[in-house]
Design an enzyme around this catalytic site. Structure first.
Site, PDB file in Angstrom:
ATOM      1  N   ASP A   1      -3.747   1.682  11.234  1.00  8.43           N
ATOM      2  CA  ASP A   1      -4.148   1.031   9.979  1.00  8.43           C
ATOM      3  C   ASP A   1      -5.532   0.386  10.104  1.00  8.43           C
ATOM      4  O   ASP A   1      -5.941  -0.005  11.203  1.00  8.43           O
ATOM      5  CB  ASP A   1      -3.091  -0.028   9.610  1.00  8.43           C
TER       6      ASP A   1
ATOM      7  N   ASN B   1       1.322   7.075   0.615  1.00 10.89           N
ATOM      8  CA  ASN B   1      -0.128   7.329   0.586  1.00 10.89           C
ATOM      9  C   ASN B   1      -0.515   8.408  -0.429  1.00 10.89           C
ATOM     10  O   ASN B   1      -1.683   8.505  -0.815  1.00 10.89           O
ATOM     11  CB  ASN B   1      -0.658   7.728   1.973  1.00 10.89           C
TER      12      ASN B   1
HETATM   13  C1  IPE Z   1       0.768   2.711   6.727  1.00 11.92           C
HETATM   14  O1  IPE Z   1      -0.456   2.189   6.348  1.00 11.92           O
HETATM   15  C2  IPE Z   1       0.707   4.220   6.673  1.00 11.92           C
HETATM   16  C3  IPE Z   1      -0.111   4.844   7.696  1.00 11.92           C
HETATM   17  C4  IPE Z   1      -0.682   4.233   8.679  1.00 11.92           C
HETATM   18  C5  IPE Z   1      -0.242   6.270   7.589  1.00 11.92           C
HETATM   19  P1  IPE Z   1      -0.719   1.712   4.841  1.00 11.92           P
HETATM   20  O2  IPE Z   1      -2.083   1.150   4.828  1.00 11.92           O
HETATM   21  O3  IPE Z   1      -0.444   2.835   3.901  1.00 11.92           O
HETATM   22  O4  IPE Z   1       0.407   0.609   4.654  1.00 11.92           O
HETATM   23  P2  IPE Z   1       0.474  -0.653   3.690  1.00 11.92           P
HETATM   24  O5  IPE Z   1       0.216  -0.135   2.293  1.00 11.92           O
HETATM   25  O6  IPE Z   1      -0.583  -1.614   4.132  1.00 11.92           O
HETATM   26  O7  IPE Z   1       1.843  -1.204   3.886  1.00 11.92           O
HETATM   27  C1  IPE Z   2      -5.095   3.825   7.667  1.00 10.90           C
HETATM   28  O1  IPE Z   2      -6.146   3.106   7.127  1.00 10.90           O
HETATM   29  C2  IPE Z   2      -5.127   5.285   7.277  1.00 10.90           C
HETATM   30  C3  IPE Z   2      -4.058   5.684   6.341  1.00 10.90           C
HETATM   31  C4  IPE Z   2      -3.116   4.913   5.906  1.00 10.90           C
HETATM   32  C5  IPE Z   2      -4.068   7.055   5.868  1.00 10.90           C
HETATM   33  P1  IPE Z   2      -6.137   2.559   5.649  1.00 10.90           P
HETATM   34  O2  IPE Z   2      -6.762   3.587   4.769  1.00 10.90           O
HETATM   35  O3  IPE Z   2      -4.785   2.136   5.231  1.00 10.90           O
HETATM   36  O4  IPE Z   2      -7.101   1.318   5.798  1.00 10.90           O
HETATM   37  P2  IPE Z   2      -6.984  -0.105   5.071  1.00 10.90           P
HETATM   38  O5  IPE Z   2      -5.605  -0.598   5.252  1.00 10.90           O
HETATM   39  O6  IPE Z   2      -7.316   0.144   3.635  1.00 10.90           O
HETATM   40  O7  IPE Z   2      -7.997  -0.950   5.752  1.00 10.90           O
HETATM   41 MG    MG Z   3      -3.814   0.336   5.273  1.00 12.94          MG
END
Ligand code: IPE
Ligand code: IPE
Ligand code: MG
Length: 239
Positions: free
Chosen positions: A9, A57
């Site tokens: 994340d 996602n």
């Molecule tokens: C969790 O991250 C999913 C992945 C790392 C693929 P998100 O960024 O989607 O999760 P939330 O929305 O912060 O819970």
């Molecule tokens: C993790 O990074 C990648 C996926 C969940 C696909 P994020 O895209 O969730 O990054 P933040 O949480 O917005 O910083």
């Molecule tokens: Mg995220």
């Protein structure tokens, strides 16, 4: 330590702090994937599972989803020779039928090419959601019962486990989440029942081999009790 899972994340936050696009954050995140996989192989970790794209996602803006999918496709193509070289076997869990045909094709190629790998099993959780996986597993288990003429109360935890996408894999011992968020976000919710959790404040693109080592060192001093008596046997419960 048999199985480590990563909730990767913070790509978006890494990019925003640098005035870059979210896509470039995901690209930087792909570099960390490479580092972490290599390190896991060096350490001889048998199972490594990376949460790459959740069922939730899919609700992100279309352009971001497309960028992530094409990054996935390119990454699978470019990384496969290195995975083969390192004896890594690639696997995938999730509702893969929702993936674009191109990604599915790249995934199938990578899985075929690495099928003989006898080292680390690298599982990508793609279009993965723990609840979705559980529903699919429960349906399959129920179908098996019905086909065998058995009643619903014949359903067991083992039967559910055997129908999960992770069937045959050990449960995760340690789950690491980056970017300071302290939640599972639908990752391996059944399998993580007794997993140790580790939270890193680094964003995923910033996460290094040293950070991985810190997580493992933290794990190594945890006492896992699984609901049983204290393994040290010194807690008499009278204090
Ligand atoms: C969790 O991250 C999913 C992945 C790392 C693929 P998100 O960024 O989607 O999760 P939330 O929305 O912060 O819970
Ligand atoms: C993790 O990074 C990648 C996926 C969940 C696909 P994020 O895209 O969730 O990054 P933040 O949480 O917005 O910083
Ligand atoms: Mg995220």
């Amino acid at each position: 330590m048999r199985h480590v899972g990563f909730i990767m994340d913070g790509n978006g936050r890494w990019a925003r702090r640098r005035g870059k696009s979210r896509t470039s954050g995901h690209q930087a995140g792909a570099e960390t994937v490479r580092r972490v996989v290599r390190h896991a192989v060096r350490l001889g970790i048998p199972y490594l599972t990376l949460y790459a794209f959740s069922t939730e996602n899919w609700s992100r803006p279309r352009l971001e989803v497309e960028a992530l999918m094409s990054l996935m496709e390119r990454f699978l193509g470019s990384e496969t020779p290195g995975l083969v070289e390192r004896g890594v076997r690639l696997a995938a869990i999730g509702d893969l039928a929702r993936l674009p045909a191109k990604v599915l094709k790249a995934l199938d190629r990578a899985r075929d090419a690495t099928a003989g790998g006898a080292g680390t099993v690298l599982t990508l959780a793609l279009s993965y959601g723990g609840r979705d996986e559980l529903v699919r597993a429960a349906r399959r288990a129920a179908e098996c019962l019905a086909a065998a003429g058995k009643p619903p109360h014949a359903l067991t935890a083992e039967a559910i486990g055997a129908n999960l996408d992770t069937a045959g894999m050990p449960d995760p011992d340690l789950i690491v989440r980056t970017a300071g968020e302290r939640r599972l976000s639908n990752f391996l919710i059944w399998q993580a029942a007794y997993a140790e959790l580790y939270w890193s404040d680094k964003t995923w693109p910033e996460f290094t081999e040293d950070d991985f080592d810190l997580a493992l060192a933290d794990y190594s001093v945890r006492v896992r009790k699984y609901g049983g008596p204290d393994p040290a046997g010194i807690d008499t419960g009278t204090k």
